[in-house]
Enzyme design. Structure first.
Site, PDB file in Angstrom:
ATOM      1  N   ALA A 180       3.092   1.825   2.957  1.00 50.61           N
ATOM      2  CA  ALA A 180       4.288   0.981   2.889  1.00 50.61           C
ATOM      3  C   ALA A 180       5.358   1.656   2.033  1.00 50.61           C
ATOM      4  CB  ALA A 180       3.944  -0.388   2.309  1.00 50.61           C
ATOM      5  N   CYS A 221       0.825  -1.208   0.000  1.00 52.73           N
ATOM      6  CA  CYS A 221       0.000   0.000   0.000  1.00 52.73           C
ATOM      7  C   CYS A 221       0.861   1.260   0.000  1.00 52.73           C
ATOM      8  CB  CYS A 221      -0.933  -0.004   1.204  1.00 52.73           C
ATOM      9  SG  CYS A 221      -0.050   0.254   2.762  1.00 52.73           S
ATOM     10  N   HIS A 276       5.760   6.265  -2.692  1.00 51.53           N
ATOM     11  CA  HIS A 276       7.084   6.767  -3.071  1.00 51.53           C
ATOM     12  C   HIS A 276       6.982   8.235  -3.468  1.00 51.53           C
ATOM     13  CE1 HIS A 276       7.913   2.432  -4.671  1.00 51.53           C
ATOM     14  NE2 HIS A 276       8.138   2.505  -3.370  1.00 51.53           N
ATOM     15  N   ARG A 292      12.545  -4.241   6.834  1.00 51.97           N
ATOM     16  CA  ARG A 292      12.950  -4.411   5.449  1.00 51.97           C
ATOM     17  C   ARG A 292      14.453  -4.654   5.261  1.00 51.97           C
ATOM     18  NH1 ARG A 292      13.398   0.337   2.604  1.00 51.97           N
ATOM     19  NH2 ARG A 292      13.448   0.326   0.353  1.00 51.97           N
TER      20      ARG A 292
END
Ligand code: CFM
Length: 546
Positions: free
Chosen positions: A63, A60, A194, A94
């Site tokens: 994220a 999503c 992003h 991550r």
């Protein structure tokens, strides 16, 4: 390049992939399953909504914003404003490694900060609770910056995280507080996150510190998140060459680095998908060109080093780069000579993210392996077809959701690092200045390109092609391995890495050799599942085909 290996007819494969879908779904998926031709590069449908009910690999917007772009910066306190379930993702999840310079330096990556919204906050609003959380974080840690990330309910109830952040920033005076409207539903995937993260870092961080750092050849490393220590290996090579990383977006980075990014002379972009917005905005405001590089693969690393040296146009740097390549390559060559006979001719499939499905094809080709099918989870058409298609991409309602910042040249700080003529000359030499060719031009003719592949399609592809290795993530790993095919995680590297640069290439060759030549995959089928015909076969997705 046309392959000599015999593969199934790709048009037939496509038919088989969509055959079980209802007509409307089949029509839509058909546009995302493409038979590649590197010469003509057909159009791929990408960055569109996943059909509900299809099991996607995507994540999503939250994220992409918090997890991917902001997460790796060690001295920002990242607070997830939302219910505690989303809070899980506010700490290190991550494998983005970081190395504080001294043990006393701030490192909040291992912490998990959440406002833990309850029903009461959803009904009466959560801003008050958010401000209390920001105050608490400030009192406990006195960080340089605090970032607030909105989860889905925050947008639904209308909490103004930006106003709350502004208020607290003014109150503290010595701590930069800013918020992100990165609710999970903001876009069709993490790609939206992003973009939102790029905008926020650009608005609230870049340009705050004009200090001129040491170093003759200073660049920012964009889109390198230091998964498994990748950025450390690139830094090792740069150090040997005399190239300085001014700031890194955002693997192993600090607030100070990001605030000073506009003082570099080049933005070298590893992952185009997650950070190309930053490259463009910094070019417009400060006059710093960006260039696509790739440090995945020994040959690609050497090529990228040469391109960087060419960009700076310094004879001494060029000579040093050649010397470093000469020094590093023999150990890579020794390993490849040993491994190549065992990996050559094997096949791979890569379905991951928005950049690695392309970059890792270089490593596989160094191993003599063929990529028969590949695709991104959330990339856009330009990542597949090349940036020249950008003007033709229709902006749909989902993309309009995300703010496009209007960026103008800074009256004081804009200084073109290269003239137009110099840039043209560099482009003529083959440097990807302010451009990216995409994945498809590098892939074999008739290989399959599948965007946002579904779980079902993955299983069918494995069944049809029986690849020697499948590359994806943890969600796919064990399902694929139960089919008798090893899965290499290209997000987390299965606890391995680094895979960048020369040392990284060696690590990758060895890991892949162990995986594709391990006899265990032929033993997956339990004795009671075997029939006379299937004795030699690996397990197939029989429940899919019945
Ligand atoms: Fe860029 Fe990434 Fe990737 Fe990505 Fe990611 Fe990642 Fe990835 Mo996982 S920023 S697009 S959103 S290279 S987390 S470090 S591995 S999907 S291919």
């Amino acid at each position: 390049m046309e392959s000599k290996t015999q593969f199934p007819d790709p048009s037939q494969v496509r038919e088989e992939l969509i055959e079980k879908y209802p007509a409307k779904v089949a029509k839509k998926r058909n546009k995302s399953i493409i038979i590649n031709d590197p010469e003509t590069v057909p159009e791929v449908q990408a960055n569109v909504r996943t059909v509900p009910g299809i099991i996607t690999q995507r994540g999503c917007s939250y994220a992409g914003c918090k997890g991917v772009v902001l997460g790796p910066t060690r001295d920002v306190v990242n607070i997830t404003h939302g219910p505690i379930g989303c809070g899980f993702y506010s700490w290190l999840t991550r494998r983005n490694q970081t190395k504080p310079e001294t043990p006393e330096d701030a490192n909040f990556i291992t912490y998990c900060f959440s406002t833990d919204m309850q029903e009461e906050n959803i009904v009466f609003g959560g801003e008050k609770k958010l401000k209390v959380a920001i105050q608490e974080a400030y009192d406990l840690f006195h960080p340089k910056a605090i970032a607030i990330f909105s989860t889905c309910p925050v947008g639904l109830i209308g909490d103004d995280v930006h106003a709350a952040s502004r208020e607290m920033k003014e109150k503290f005076g010595d701590c930069n507080v800013f918020g992100f409207s990165c609710e999970g539903y903001r876009g069709v995937s993490q790609s939206a996150g992003h973009h939102i993260a790029n905008n926020g870092i650009f608005k609230h961080m870049v340009g705050r510190n004009n200090e001129k750092k040491e170093g003759k050849f200073k660049l920012n490393l964009l889109g390198e998140y230091n998964i498994g220590g990748d950025a450390f290996e690139i830094e090792r090579i740069f150090n040997k060459c005399g190239i300085t990383i001014n700031s890194s977006f955002s693997g192993n980075s600090t607030v100070g680095q990001l605030e000073n990014a506009h003082m570099a002379d080049l933005n070298a972009i590893m992952c185009h998908r997650s950070i190309n917005y930053m490259g463009e905005m910094m070019e417009a405001k400060y006059g710093i060109p960006w260039m696509k590089i790739n440090f995945i693969g020994a040959e690609s690393s050497a090529k990228s080093l040469r391109r960087i040296a060419e960009y700076f146009g310094d004879a001494e740097l060029k000579a040093k780069v050649e010397e470093v390549i000469k020094e590093e390559m023999p150990k890579v060559k020794a390993v490849i000579d040993e491994i190549l006979p065992r990996t050559s001719g094997k096949t791979a499939m890569l379905f991951v993210g928005g950049s690695r499905a392309h970059h890792y094809q270089d490593l596989f080709s160094e191993l003599g392996m063929k990529t028969v099918a590949a695709g991104y989870e959330f990339a856009h058409r330009d990542d597949y077809e090349g940036r020249e298609v950008l003007p033709g991409i229709k902006v749909d309602a989902d993309s309009k959701n995300i703010e496009e910042l209007k960026v103008e040249a800074d009256p004081e700080l804009y200084k073109p690092r290269k003239s137009e003529a110099e840039l043209e000359e560099l482009k003529a030499k083959g440097l990807e200045i302010n451009s990216y060719e995409g994945m498809m031009k590098q892939m074999m003719k008739k290989s399959l390109v599948v965007d946002d592949i579904s779980h079902y399609e993955s299983e069918k592809l494995i069944e049809i092609y029986k690849p020697d290795i499948f590359c994806a993530g943890i969600k796919e790993k064990y399902v694929v391995q139960k089919m008798g095919v090893p899965l290499k995680q290209l997000h987390s590297y299965d606890y391995g890495g680094p895979y960048t640069g020369f040392e990284g290439a060696i690590n990758f060759y060895r890991d892949i050799d162990r995986m594709v030549n391990n006899p265990v995959w032929k033993l997956i089928k339990a004795p009671w599942q075997k029939t006379a015909d299937s004795e030699k076969e690996s397990l197939s997705a029989s429940y899919v085909t019945q």
